[in-house]
Every structure is written in structure tokens, then in C-alpha cells.
Enzyme design. Structure first.
Site, PDB file in Angstrom:
ATOM      1  N   LYS A 116     -37.119  35.181  51.280  1.00  0.00           N
ATOM      2  CA  LYS A 116     -37.750  33.540  52.561  1.00  0.00           C
ATOM      3  C   LYS A 116     -36.242  33.916  53.728  1.00  0.00           C
ATOM      4  CE  LYS A 116     -41.014  30.857  50.408  1.00  0.00           C
ATOM      5  NZ  LYS A 116     -40.781  31.659  49.072  1.00  0.00           N
ATOM      6  N   LYS A 158     -35.824  24.731  51.471  1.00  0.00           N
ATOM      7  CA  LYS A 158     -36.670  25.713  50.637  1.00  0.00           C
ATOM      8  C   LYS A 158     -35.220  27.109  50.105  1.00  0.00           C
ATOM      9  CE  LYS A 158     -41.274  26.226  53.377  1.00  0.00           C
ATOM     10  NZ  LYS A 158     -41.114  27.422  54.215  1.00  0.00           N
ATOM     11  N   GLY A 165     -43.768  27.010  45.452  1.00  0.00           N
ATOM     12  CA  GLY A 165     -43.867  25.071  45.814  1.00  0.00           C
ATOM     13  C   GLY A 165     -41.746  24.208  44.909  1.00  0.00           C
ATOM     14  N   LYS A 201     -37.548  23.664  60.463  1.00  0.00           N
ATOM     15  CA  LYS A 201     -38.369  22.461  60.811  1.00  0.00           C
ATOM     16  C   LYS A 201     -39.883  22.197  59.848  1.00  0.00           C
ATOM     17  CE  LYS A 201     -38.588  19.005  64.096  1.00  0.00           C
ATOM     18  NZ  LYS A 201     -38.080  17.881  63.691  1.00  0.00           N
ATOM     19  N   HIS A 208     -52.450  25.254  56.445  1.00  0.00           N
ATOM     20  CA  HIS A 208     -51.634  26.657  55.642  1.00  0.00           C
ATOM     21  C   HIS A 208     -52.970  27.576  56.185  1.00  0.00           C
ATOM     22  CE1 HIS A 208     -48.998  28.161  52.751  1.00  0.00           C
ATOM     23  NE2 HIS A 208     -50.286  28.971  53.236  1.00  0.00           N
ATOM     24  N   HIS A 235     -47.714  21.927  46.833  1.00  0.00           N
ATOM     25  CA  HIS A 235     -47.082  23.231  47.940  1.00  0.00           C
ATOM     26  C   HIS A 235     -48.038  23.138  46.972  1.00  0.00           C
ATOM     27  CE1 HIS A 235     -44.465  21.281  50.293  1.00  0.00           C
ATOM     28  NE2 HIS A 235     -43.925  20.594  48.856  1.00  0.00           N
ATOM     29  N   ARG A 292     -49.140  41.199  47.377  1.00  0.00           N
ATOM     30  CA  ARG A 292     -50.169  41.245  46.571  1.00  0.00           C
ATOM     31  C   ARG A 292     -50.946  40.934  47.217  1.00  0.00           C
ATOM     32  NH1 ARG A 292     -50.332  36.459  45.339  1.00  0.00           N
ATOM     33  NH2 ARG A 292     -48.629  34.760  45.250  1.00  0.00           N
TER      34      ARG A 292
END
Length: 449
Positions: A116, A158, A165, A201, A208, A235, A292
Site C-alpha cells: 500500500k 494501516k 481489515g 487521514k 467506499h 472493514h 485480481r
């Protein structure tokens, strides 16, 4: 030329891939663990090979054994589905080294977008809007606190290599961050073999919304509109629909164009999904990319009339996209709900033997199943046992059909999340399209057994 495919997965997605292969006249090879020996996908394939024990390390993550079977079965390609090895760059590289076509993007692209922090850097270079954050791994909680102070609370902690999640937590102050950092770091290391953490933030009350893309090996790319996946628990997506009831046409177009810009900037090919957070003002921010096929891909198929697995295979086979952006039309509305074997009171997995299964039928109803009436749901794997997809000319029609379908969906012998799904779909806030990511916490009371 792809004439035979090994499906490196299980359950409903394995059956889904096999179905398209049969329609295309392509041979199929299933691989299965001891726990899955009686699963429907095993007998559905043209050939099936036992991988090993029930634990994923002994079976669906056993790369050497999978490649040995691929060689023995003389397949041309491997489709990874989703989960397991689908976003494992080393597996994709091993497939290529073995002379097999990996039905997905190139290994280096999987590697880049799977991290990420690296993905944020790539998207920043491409000019894609990002959630304000810190685009390199944090060393410890003290550095995290200093970064959070600059960004301003609330923030989202994260895991760089995370998903589902895991390693993710909303933080409102420095004390919470100090307590959460080390625990999430350890969890990320345990699940992903990578404990790198970063901070973004926290966008409050977001939607989403993700954009499905297809890109061939000749530089052609199209977006297949959006899916709204805002209703989540911990999540994890629970309800997905297409198109979003929130977006206007201009925002929809801008998000699609941003997604195309992103995939072309990294030399991406095959199917992929750009995930975005969208705030109350319809300003969107890149969240992550899934390299994917997505669990929720059927809702896109329902509104576009395209078979995404077919497109994946054709792209992997070296074919050009047979249509342009102008040809990608959307029609009607589709909603998918994920059906889990879980206790509706505690949300814990509820494995066991299914003693009865009765599925709703009717116009606009589609089933993707991992089980049958006599299946044993194993505790070794994800508890999702099915997906129910319902479509209609309008969102209102789709919702009404889904309500009726859920009333007639019967699974006996085990507990499921059907009570939760019914309560979500029947809630007035859902009908009105008030589907931000806090929907369940805000509107859904504790489910009764």
C-alpha cells in the site's frame, strides 16, 4: 494458446471460473484439499487433483505442489481467482518460470500495487487524488505520533501489506495510537509477513466506491463503471451494488478516467479494481488497487452484460479488447449480498453440516455457490458459502426482488448471516441510499438468533 486451465482456488469462485471455461470450450483442472474432497467445484471440473491436507499451507498455498499438478495435467494457464495466491507476485513469477500463463497482471505490477505504501507513491506520481497521509513505512509509535500530529486526528492506521481489515484501526488521539500501533504491527507481521505500518487521514462518513477496469497488452483500457461497497463489517464488504446511488454522471466519469490513467501509468493488463473513498462532497481519493478478480464482480457483469472471467482469459491469451469505452453501456441495477456461515449474534464462524438448502428462483436472481444441500462447511477456510446477486431495471426493483429472495433463502443445519442481510436491506436508510461505511454501526441493532 490457452486450451486448458488449472484453477488455483476453491469454492464458489472455482465453480464460477469453471463455468466460463466450459462455455469457451476450455478444459478445466480443479485442485482440492482433503476438507474439500466432496465440494461441488471438484466434480464440476473436467479433472481434479488432491493437493494435500486441509490447512491452507498444506494445500491452497502449496506453490510447489500446485505447479507439479499443473505440469502433470499439462495445462496452459493458471487462474488464481481471489484470495490465496491471487495477489502473490512470487507465485505469478513461478508460473511464468514454469512456462505457464498466469491469468492476471505481471509479477512486478502485483508487487508494486500489493504494497500500500508503494501503491500510494505510484498513484501520486500518476496524479491520482490521494487521502492525505505518510507514504513511507513508520518505524515505531513515536514516529507515528509525530506524523499523526502533522496530519491531524482522526487518522487511520494501516498495514502496508494488509487486506481484509487486518492491521487497520481508526485512531482519534495520541493515547489510542500509542496503544494500537504495536498490536497492529504484530498482527500484520503474523498475517502478511510484513509489519510495515503507515497512516492516512481518516475520511469521515465516506462511501467506499470502486472502479472495475480491463486492460489488454496493447495499451487499450476501459472502465466498467463503479460498484458501491460501503456496507461493511470490520472493514469486510457485506453488500455491494452497481451502479452507486450516490454518484452523479460527472463524478462517475472522472473516477473512471482516473482509474484508466492509473492502470496505464503502471503498464497494467488484465482485470483490476481501483478502490476509492468518496466524501460527502463527492471528492474521491485513491485507497488501494486489487490486482485480481473481485468477489463482487457479478454486479458489474449484470449491468454491463460482460463476462469478466472470459475477458481475463482473452487478455491473458494475448487478445486485444474487442470493444472501446464508448461500447461499454450500463443497464439496470444489481446488488450482491455475501452469505456467510456465521453466528448472527456473535458474528463468529459457524462451521458444520448443511442439512437443507432451498434457493429462491425468479427473474433477475443469480446464485454463486460454494456448497450444496449435504455440504460440510469447514473451519479451515473463509466462512462465505454463497453469493446472492439480484438485478432489476431500477434500484427499487432490485431491492424489492432481493427482499423477497432473502425471505425464501433457506439454509438448514448451520447458522448464517441471513438475519443481518435482511435487516440491512429492509432498513429505510438503505432504501434511501444512505450507505456510508458506518451504516451497520449506525443503523443495525444487535441481531437476534
Amino acid at each position: 494458446m490457452i486450451n486448458k486451465i488449472l484453477i488455483a482456488n476453491r469454492g464458489e469462485i472455482a465453480s464460477r471460473i469453471i463455468r466460463t471455461c466450459k462455455e469457451l470450450g476450455i478444459g478445466t483442472v480443479a485442485i482440492y484439499s482433503e476438507a474439500d474432497s466432496e465440494s461441488p467445484f471438484v466434480s464440476y471440473a473436467d479433472e481434479a487433483y488432491l493437493l494435500g491436507g486441509s490447512r491452507v499451507q498444506e494445500s491452497y498455498l502449496n506453490v510447489a505442489k500446485i505447479l507439479d499438478i499443473a505440469k502433470e495435467a499439462k495445462v496452459d494457464a493458471i487462474h488464481p481467482g481471489y484470495g490465496f495466491l491471487s495477489e502473490n507476485a512470487d507465485f505469478a513469477q513461478s508460473c511464468e518460470a514454469a512456462g505457464l500463463i498466469f491469468i492476471g497482471p505481471k509479477p512486478d505490477v502485483i508487487q508494486q500495487m500489493g504494497n500500500k505504501v508503494e501503491a500510494r507513491k505510484k498513484m501520486e506520481e500518476a496524479g491520482i487524488p490521494l487521502v492525505p497521509g505518510f507514504s513511507r513505512p513508520l518505524t515505531d509509535s513515536m514516529e507515528a505520533a509525530a506524523v499523526a500530529e502533522k496530519i491531524g486526528y482522526p487518522i487511520m492506521l494501516k498495514a502496508s501489506a494488509g487486506g481484509g481489515g487486518i492491521g487497520m484501526q481508526a485512531i482519534t488521539n495520541e493515547e489510542e495510537l500509542s496503544k494500537a500501533f504495536e498490536g497492529n504491527q504484530k498482527r500484520a507481521q503474523l498475517f502478511f509477513g510484513n509489519g510495515d505500518m503507515f497512516i492516512e487521514k481518516l475520511i469521515e462518513k465516506p462511501r467506499h466506491i470502486e472502479i472495475q477496469v480491463l486492460a489488454d497488452k496493447f495499451g487499450n483500457a476501459v472502465y466498467l463503471w463503479e460498484r458501491e461497497c460501503s456496507i461493511q463489517r470490520r472493514h469486510q464488504k457485506v453488500v455491494e451494488e452497481a451502479p452507486s446511488s450516490f454518484l452523479d454522471e460527472e463524478t462517475r466519469r472522472k473516477m473512471g478516467e482516473a482509474a484508466i490513467k492509473a492502470v496505464q501509468s503502471i503498464g497494467y493488463h488484465n482485470a483490476g479494481t481501483l478502490e476509492f473513498l468518496v466524501d460527502v462532497n463527492k471528492k474521491f481519493y485513491f485507497l488501494e488497487m486489487n490486482t485480481r478478480l473481485q468477489v463482487e464482480h457479478p454486479v458489474t457483469e449484470e449491468i454491463t452484460g460482460l463476462d469478466l472471467v472470459e475477458q481475463q482469459i482473452k487478455i491473458a491469451n494475448g487478445e486485444k479488447l474487442s470493444f472501446t469505452q464508448e461500447n461499454v453501456k450500463r443497464q439496470g441495477h444489481a446488488i450482491e449480498v455475501r452469505i456467510y456461515a456465521e453466528d448472527p449474534k456473535t458474528f463468529y464462524p459457524a462451521p458444520g453440516k448443511i442439512t437443507g438448502l432451498s434457493l429462491p428462483e425468479g427473474e433477475g436472481i443469480r446464485h454463486e455457490l460454494a456448497v450444496q444441500a449435504t455440504s460440510v462447511v469447514s473451519h479451515f477456510y473463509d466462512p462465505m458459502i454463497a453469493k446472492l446477486v439480484v438485478s432489476g431495471a431500477t434500484r427499487e426493483i432490485a431491492i424489492d426482488r432481493l427482499k423477497e429472495a432473502l425471505e425464501n433463502y433457506k439454509v438448514e443445519g448451520i447458522k448464517t448471516n441471513l438475519p443481518l442481510l435482511k435487516e440491512i436491506i429492509e432498513h429505510e436508510a438503505y432504501y434511501q441510499g444512505d450507505t456510508t461505511t458506518d451504516f451497520i454501526n449506525k443503523y443495525i441493532k444487535k441481531i437476534k438468533v
